[in-house]
Design a protein around this motif. Sequence first.
Motif, PDB file in Angstrom:
ATOM      1  N   UNK A 296       0.831  -1.208   0.000  1.00 16.45           N
ATOM      2  CA  UNK A 296       0.000   0.000   0.000  1.00 16.45           C
ATOM      3  C   UNK A 296       0.866   1.259   0.000  1.00 16.45           C
ATOM      4  N   UNK A 297       1.962   1.237   0.746  1.00 16.59           N
ATOM      5  CA  UNK A 297       2.843   2.400   0.785  1.00 16.59           C
ATOM      6  C   UNK A 297       3.451   2.665  -0.581  1.00 16.59           C
ATOM      7  N   UNK A 298       3.964   1.632  -1.218  1.00 17.84           N
ATOM      8  CA  UNK A 298       4.580   1.811  -2.536  1.00 17.84           C
ATOM      9  C   UNK A 298       3.552   2.283  -3.559  1.00 17.84           C
ATOM     10  N   UNK A 299       2.343   1.766  -3.505  1.00 20.07           N
ATOM     11  CA  UNK A 299       1.299   2.213  -4.435  1.00 20.07           C
ATOM     12  C   UNK A 299       1.056   3.718  -4.297  1.00 20.07           C
TER      13      UNK A 299
ATOM     14  N   UNK B  96       1.700  11.613 -10.421  1.00 16.87           N
ATOM     15  CA  UNK B  96       0.678  12.652 -10.578  1.00 16.87           C
ATOM     16  C   UNK B  96       1.159  14.028 -10.135  1.00 16.87           C
ATOM     17  N   UNK B  97       1.959  14.085  -9.062  1.00 15.10           N
ATOM     18  CA  UNK B  97       2.342  15.392  -8.516  1.00 15.10           C
ATOM     19  C   UNK B  97       3.777  15.784  -8.838  1.00 15.10           C
ATOM     20  N   UNK B  98       4.680  14.804  -8.868  1.00 11.39           N
ATOM     21  CA  UNK B  98       6.085  15.124  -9.139  1.00 11.39           C
ATOM     22  C   UNK B  98       6.452  14.940 -10.606  1.00 11.39           C
ATOM     23  N   UNK B  99       5.550  14.384 -11.387  1.00  9.84           N
ATOM     24  CA  UNK B  99       5.784  14.265 -12.820  1.00  9.84           C
ATOM     25  C   UNK B  99       6.777  13.201 -13.224  1.00  9.84           C
ATOM     26  N   UNK B 100       6.988  12.180 -12.391  1.00 10.84           N
ATOM     27  CA  UNK B 100       7.888  11.072 -12.721  1.00 10.84           C
ATOM     28  C   UNK B 100       7.038   9.949 -13.317  1.00 10.84           C
ATOM     29  N   UNK B 101       7.209   9.686 -14.601  1.00  8.58           N
ATOM     30  CA  UNK B 101       6.295   8.784 -15.307  1.00  8.58           C
ATOM     31  C   UNK B 101       6.265   7.392 -14.690  1.00  8.58           C
ATOM     32  N   UNK B 102       7.422   6.829 -14.407  1.00 12.80           N
ATOM     33  CA  UNK B 102       7.494   5.479 -13.806  1.00 12.80           C
ATOM     34  C   UNK B 102       8.585   5.514 -12.745  1.00 12.80           C
ATOM     35  N   UNK B 103       8.249   5.953 -11.543  1.00 11.53           N
ATOM     36  CA  UNK B 103       9.273   6.148 -10.518  1.00 11.53           C
ATOM     37  C   UNK B 103       9.983   4.865 -10.133  1.00 11.53           C
ATOM     38  N   UNK B 104      11.290   4.991  -9.986  1.00 11.25           N
ATOM     39  CA  UNK B 104      12.115   3.867  -9.549  1.00 11.25           C
ATOM     40  C   UNK B 104      12.150   3.889  -8.021  1.00 11.25           C
TER      41      UNK B 104
ATOM     42  N   UNK C 264       8.234 -11.107  -0.618  1.00 13.64           N
ATOM     43  CA  UNK C 264       6.907 -11.395  -1.191  1.00 13.64           C
ATOM     44  C   UNK C 264       6.119 -10.128  -1.545  1.00 13.64           C
ATOM     45  N   UNK C 265       6.249  -9.083  -0.734  1.00 12.37           N
ATOM     46  CA  UNK C 265       5.565  -7.823  -1.053  1.00 12.37           C
ATOM     47  C   UNK C 265       6.110  -7.227  -2.350  1.00 12.37           C
ATOM     48  N   UNK C 266       7.436  -7.266  -2.508  1.00 16.70           N
ATOM     49  CA  UNK C 266       8.042  -6.730  -3.728  1.00 16.70           C
ATOM     50  C   UNK C 266       7.629  -7.553  -4.949  1.00 16.70           C
ATOM     51  N   UNK C 267       7.495  -8.857  -4.785  1.00 14.23           N
ATOM     52  CA  UNK C 267       7.045  -9.684  -5.900  1.00 14.23           C
ATOM     53  C   UNK C 267       5.619  -9.318  -6.322  1.00 14.23           C
ATOM     54  N   UNK C 268       4.767  -9.016  -5.357  1.00  7.56           N
ATOM     55  CA  UNK C 268       3.414  -8.557  -5.678  1.00  7.56           C
ATOM     56  C   UNK C 268       3.464  -7.256  -6.466  1.00  7.56           C
ATOM     57  N   UNK C 269       4.320  -6.341  -6.029  1.00  8.55           N
ATOM     58  CA  UNK C 269       4.424  -5.038  -6.697  1.00  8.55           C
ATOM     59  C   UNK C 269       5.005  -5.172  -8.104  1.00  8.55           C
TER      60      UNK C 269
ATOM     61  N   UNK D 284       2.439  -6.183 -10.446  1.00  5.39           N
ATOM     62  CA  UNK D 284       1.532  -5.082 -10.776  1.00  5.39           C
ATOM     63  C   UNK D 284       2.181  -4.065 -11.706  1.00  5.39           C
ATOM     64  N   UNK D 285       3.467  -4.240 -11.998  1.00  7.40           N
ATOM     65  CA  UNK D 285       4.127  -3.351 -12.950  1.00  7.40           C
ATOM     66  C   UNK D 285       4.934  -2.217 -12.352  1.00  7.40           C
ATOM     67  N   UNK D 286       5.119  -2.213 -11.036  1.00  6.13           N
ATOM     68  CA  UNK D 286       5.892  -1.138 -10.407  1.00  6.13           C
ATOM     69  C   UNK D 286       7.390  -1.386 -10.559  1.00  6.13           C
TER      70      UNK D 286
END
Length: 346
Positions: free
Chosen positions: A191-194, A202-210, A236-241, A244-246
């Motif tokens: 949830x935090x990473x999302x 949306x606010x900082x303008x980073x299209x796909x933040x690393x 496991x949390x990182x694998x979920x993310x 999801x494409x993060x």
Amino acid sequence: MHPSLPLALTRGDPSGIGIEIALKAWLATHADDQPAAFFLVADRALCQAVAQALGLAVPFETCQPADATRVFSRALPLVALDAATVGRPGHPDIADALGTIASMQRCCELVAAGEASAVVTNPISKEILHRVGYPHPGQTEFMGAMAERLYGIKARAVMLLWSPTLSVVPATIHVPVACVPGLVTQDLIVETVRVVARDFTDRFGVARPRIAVTGLNPHAGEGGDMGREEIETITPALNRLLAEGFAVTGPHPADTLFHAAAREQYDVVVTMYHDQALIPIKTLAFDSAVNVTLGLPFVRTSPDHGTAFDIAGKGVADPSSLIAALQLASRLARSDALARASCPAA
């Protein structure tokens, strides 16, 4: 939110340096070609007393929020707060706590009402506020509660410490270290990473933040020899993310993640607890770092320092972090306004 609206600045604890740095910020920014115009929600007598005691030539004008941008070029706009001050510089008083809370609440209400573009908060004494029943660990959590009250949404308030040098997010915030392992769950990390990814786009303008994610234990657990949270929870949390494409990496050992070369590999770091995040950024960017609350339907920033009771009233407080907070709030509010204009149904 119209981008030309002024920023709403809280007074903070009146016995700290909040009023002093607000006056210095006005002196530093009001003559700029494109200032981040703001008004201060505070008692006029308090502001005048601070200005006189410190020899700061700041004129004041009590006004309505709608007039603040026009007033800003000639005086520091004040939106009246009916709260006389009892404490003295460096000596906070519990009698001032309700006025501090009222200033925070009023700023949030004015943003929700469309009379201000963002909230900028001066430092508070959480110890003083807790003595009058303030139920929140800090201002981040207060902002989440105000979002629910004023906008009717359950906000996931996330603390970001941002600077041009480094950006960090603690997944757990104002909790005892002993409680951290029990609070670090897969859902918390996901949830935090999302929230971080959405607001960075949306606010900082980073299209796909690393997004780099730290481990909890020394050496990220050393393959389980120094703890299993990395194996059983964080990975496991990182694998979920990732599914999801993060763009997430980790879990990284926190002790090797903040040197110059490492910082080139990410846009923001999500850490597991408060000091993992705040020690590096306060070391690298103490005067320029800004506290930003992500996950809200409005913009909130704050200087990345406390009340500094030890130097209050001495005239030596540095307004740099507050000025950075005002400038960043103005920038993020413009981004919000543009996003809302392009998605009016959102």
